[in-house]
Write an enzyme that holds these catalytic residues in place. Structure first.
Site, PDB file in Angstrom:
ATOM      1  N   HIS A 249      37.102  41.119  33.280  1.00 14.55           N
ATOM      2  CA  HIS A 249      36.714  39.709  33.354  1.00 14.55           C
ATOM      3  C   HIS A 249      35.470  39.596  34.210  1.00 14.55           C
ATOM      4  O   HIS A 249      35.301  40.360  35.159  1.00 14.55           O
ATOM      5  CB  HIS A 249      37.850  38.863  33.957  1.00 14.55           C
ATOM      6  CG  HIS A 249      37.688  37.409  33.682  1.00 14.55           C
ATOM      7  ND1 HIS A 249      36.956  36.569  34.493  1.00 14.55           N
ATOM      8  CD2 HIS A 249      38.142  36.655  32.650  1.00 14.55           C
ATOM      9  CE1 HIS A 249      36.977  35.349  33.976  1.00 14.55           C
ATOM     10  NE2 HIS A 249      37.678  35.364  32.854  1.00 14.55           N
ATOM     11  N   GLU A 304      43.626  37.183  27.522  1.00 16.53           N
ATOM     12  CA  GLU A 304      43.774  37.418  26.088  1.00 16.53           C
ATOM     13  C   GLU A 304      44.891  38.394  25.736  1.00 16.53           C
ATOM     14  O   GLU A 304      45.400  38.372  24.619  1.00 16.53           O
ATOM     15  CB  GLU A 304      42.439  37.944  25.510  1.00 16.53           C
ATOM     16  CG  GLU A 304      41.250  37.051  25.732  1.00 16.53           C
ATOM     17  CD  GLU A 304      41.267  35.803  24.867  1.00 16.53           C
ATOM     18  OE1 GLU A 304      42.340  35.184  24.729  1.00 16.53           O
ATOM     19  OE2 GLU A 304      40.208  35.444  24.341  1.00 16.53           O
TER      20      GLU A 304
HETATM   21  N1  ACO Z   1      37.160  48.139  28.354  1.00 20.86           N
HETATM   22  C1  ACO Z   1      36.356  49.167  28.687  1.00 20.86           C
HETATM   23  N2  ACO Z   1      35.317  49.067  29.534  1.00 20.86           N
HETATM   24  C2  ACO Z   1      35.092  47.858  30.078  1.00 20.86           C
HETATM   25  C3  ACO Z   1      35.902  46.742  29.800  1.00 20.86           C
HETATM   26  C4  ACO Z   1      36.981  46.922  28.915  1.00 20.86           C
HETATM   27  N3  ACO Z   1      37.778  45.899  28.563  1.00 20.86           N
HETATM   28  N4  ACO Z   1      35.449  45.680  30.495  1.00 20.86           N
HETATM   29  C5  ACO Z   1      34.380  46.104  31.172  1.00 20.86           C
HETATM   30  N5  ACO Z   1      34.164  47.414  30.921  1.00 20.86           N
HETATM   31  C6  ACO Z   1      33.094  48.244  31.465  1.00 20.86           C
HETATM   32  C7  ACO Z   1      31.733  47.746  30.983  1.00 20.86           C
HETATM   33  O1  ACO Z   1      31.369  48.344  29.743  1.00 20.86           O
HETATM   34  C8  ACO Z   1      30.840  48.147  32.116  1.00 20.86           C
HETATM   35  O2  ACO Z   1      30.559  49.521  31.953  1.00 20.86           O
HETATM   36  P1  ACO Z   1      29.073  50.112  32.176  1.00 20.86           P
HETATM   37  O3  ACO Z   1      28.765  49.786  33.618  1.00 20.86           O
HETATM   38  O4  ACO Z   1      29.249  51.571  31.891  1.00 20.86           O
HETATM   39  O5  ACO Z   1      28.199  49.388  31.213  1.00 20.86           O
HETATM   40  C9  ACO Z   1      31.742  48.024  33.344  1.00 20.86           C
HETATM   41  O6  ACO Z   1      33.079  48.079  32.874  1.00 20.86           O
HETATM   42  C10 ACO Z   1      31.567  46.750  34.109  1.00 20.86           C
HETATM   43  O7  ACO Z   1      31.717  45.662  33.212  1.00 20.86           O
HETATM   44  P2  ACO Z   1      31.720  44.167  33.762  1.00 20.86           P
HETATM   45  O8  ACO Z   1      30.422  43.881  34.448  1.00 20.86           O
HETATM   46  O9  ACO Z   1      32.963  43.948  34.535  1.00 20.86           O
HETATM   47  O10 ACO Z   1      31.805  43.343  32.409  1.00 20.86           O
HETATM   48  P3  ACO Z   1      31.184  41.895  32.080  1.00 20.86           P
HETATM   49  O11 ACO Z   1      31.412  40.963  33.216  1.00 20.86           O
HETATM   50  O12 ACO Z   1      29.797  42.024  31.587  1.00 20.86           O
HETATM   51  O13 ACO Z   1      32.087  41.509  30.832  1.00 20.86           O
HETATM   52  C11 ACO Z   1      34.071  41.082  29.633  1.00 20.86           C
HETATM   53  C12 ACO Z   1      33.342  40.887  30.968  1.00 20.86           C
HETATM   54  C13 ACO Z   1      33.150  40.628  28.487  1.00 20.86           C
HETATM   55  C14 ACO Z   1      35.323  40.196  29.617  1.00 20.86           C
HETATM   56  C15 ACO Z   1      34.436  42.571  29.490  1.00 20.86           C
HETATM   57  O14 ACO Z   1      35.348  42.937  30.507  1.00 20.86           O
HETATM   58  C16 ACO Z   1      35.007  42.904  28.119  1.00 20.86           C
HETATM   59  O15 ACO Z   1      34.247  43.171  27.186  1.00 20.86           O
HETATM   60  N6  ACO Z   1      36.369  42.870  27.948  1.00 20.86           N
HETATM   61  C17 ACO Z   1      36.965  43.125  26.661  1.00 20.86           C
HETATM   62  C18 ACO Z   1      36.922  41.871  25.776  1.00 20.86           C
HETATM   63  C19 ACO Z   1      37.872  40.789  26.249  1.00 20.86           C
HETATM   64  O16 ACO Z   1      39.015  41.053  26.634  1.00 20.86           O
HETATM   65  N7  ACO Z   1      37.370  39.535  26.197  1.00 20.86           N
HETATM   66  C20 ACO Z   1      38.136  38.366  26.644  1.00 20.86           C
HETATM   67  C21 ACO Z   1      37.681  37.935  28.003  1.00 20.86           C
HETATM   68  S1  ACO Z   1      38.642  36.622  28.674  1.00 20.86           S
HETATM   69  C22 ACO Z   1      37.928  35.236  28.043  1.00 20.86           C
HETATM   70  O17 ACO Z   1      36.790  35.135  27.804  1.00 20.86           O
HETATM   71  C23 ACO Z   1      38.820  34.130  27.722  1.00 20.86           C
END
Ligand code: ACO
Length: 368
Positions: A249, A304
């Protein structure tokens, strides 16, 4: 420069506070656990809208208005179905909302927020049943909003699933300046009107990084198949750079409090024990794997993950998961739009130009 505007305070709001460090969500002065546990959806809508525009919205009036709005939207269904053939449910809802006008003379003077919120389940249920070749079921304005949606879909709408779905809608009704809510405020700030602002918000919600994740969560369960496949499947996905749906998140650095609420709601439903055990085992394994891969960035379960199980448990087909999110979040969008219009200024940030400069130009720091 803050990538993705992370940590940037873009506006002031009385509507909700997301405390990412403590894992706490306060909605208009109340903890989300209290609202989802004890309040009715109409009461939460009245709370949000009164907080936003200073008018005293009354829960009974909201409930009655939603019923009238469902009946009014039903009168638009023939036209709606004639232009949504083959559309996905979210696309159909986007089109249905676009059929509404900011000033709807035949809508018995219904407030636009009621019109938008009330129309959503009618359009979704009509479109779904039409696409399945099933006869349509008309709304009943005397039913509660959540119950009537399940009824219009032909699903079990007895008190247990109806209340579970209502609690889900309350849980997701508002959540700070998430991508779709921020979008609604940007559009509202141009004075484009509530309908355009909500349609834009839905477009932002549609993506898998925001509201499009719960369907893929169930797809993930299906793909993994059984307990024995969990660990190799996670390794394979993370090695390939995939994001695991239902985890991580932008704001929470601990468990999303809504995930706990939804997990509790799953317990009230007739979900199979095997399904729940599988979900919990997968959750544990994913959290371990993410902690190992990202030791400096805590990634936890988000709303989710258990949404998928709640919505599956009340009988919704997975293509209706993202639209269900919109059905709940529209109450928050309308509140933010009201708040923005009441006190906000045109939202127009700057950007830093990193392109090439015309020949001879001095290296200016250009904002525009
Ligand atoms: N699975 C694997 N890797 C992940 C995930 C995940 N679910 N979430 C974050 N990461 C990774 C990113 O790829 C990033 O890696 P990198 O540094 O090698 O590029 C690292 O963790 C840090 O990511 P964040 O900065 O925490 O992610 P951001 O804030 O940009 O995105 C998001 C948040 C979009 C929710 C992300 O965690 C994600 O894609 N989750 C999966 C999709 C999801 O569950 N969406 C629903 C969100 S809740 C809502 O909107 C109601």
């Amino acid at each position: 420069m803050s990538e993705g505007l992370e940590g940037v305070v873009a506006t002031e709001t009385k509507l909700s506070r997301v405390d990412g460090a403590a894992g706490r969500l306060i909605v208009a002065g109340h903890d989300i656990e209290e609202l989802a546990g004890h309040w009715r959806l109409s009461e939460v809508a009245a709370l949000l809208w009164s907080t936003a525009d200073g008018q005293s919205w009354n829960a009974d009036r909201v409930s009655e208005g939603l019923g009238l709005a469902r009946v009014y939207a039903n009168s638009l269904v023939p036209r709606f179905l004639s232009v949504t053939e083959g559309a996905s449910p979210v696309e159909a809802l986007r089109t249905g909302w676009s059929l509404l006008k900011d000033s709807e003379p035949e809508a018995e003077n219904l407030d636009v927020s009621l019109l938008l919120s009330g129309a959503a389940p009618v359009f979704l249920a009509a479109h779904y049943r039409h696409m399945q070749g099933m006869s349509l079921i008309a709304p009943n304005p005397d039913r509660d909003h959540a119950e009537d949606y399940l009824a219009m879909l032909g699903l079990d709408h007895t008190p247990v699933p109806a209340r579970a779905f209502e609690r889900y809608l309350i849980t997701v009704a508002d959540h700070g300046t998430n991508a779709s809510t921020f979008t609604s405020r940007v559009v509202a700030s141009t004075l484009a009107g509530e309908i355009s602002s909500v349609v834009a918000a839905l477009c932002a919600l549609k993506g898998p990084l925001h509201g499009g994740a719960p369907g893929p969560v169930l797809d993930m369960f299906d793909e993994i198949g059984g307990m024995q496949n969990i660990v190799p499947w996670i390794e394979h996905e993370l090695d390939g750079g995939s994001r695991l749906m239902g985890f991580g998140h932008r704001v929470y650095r601990t468990c999303d409090p809504r995930a706990d609420i939804l997990k509790g709601i799953v317990g009230s439903l007739d979900q199979s024990t095997d399904r729940m055990q599988f979900a919990e085992a997968l959750e544990r394994a994913v959290l371990d794997a993410l902690a190992a891969k990202y030791p400096n960035r805590r990634l936890d379960t988000n709303v989710e993950y258990y949404t998928a199980l709640v919505l599956d448990g009340v009988g919704l087909p997975r293509e209706l998961f993202t639209p269900a999110f919109a059905m709940g979040r529209v109450f928050g969008w309308c509140a933010h739009i009201k708040e923005q219009v009441a006190g906000g200024r045109l939202i127009r940030p700057s950007s830093r130009y990193t392109g090439t400069l015309p020949e001879g130009a001095v290296a200016l720091q250009m904002a525009g």
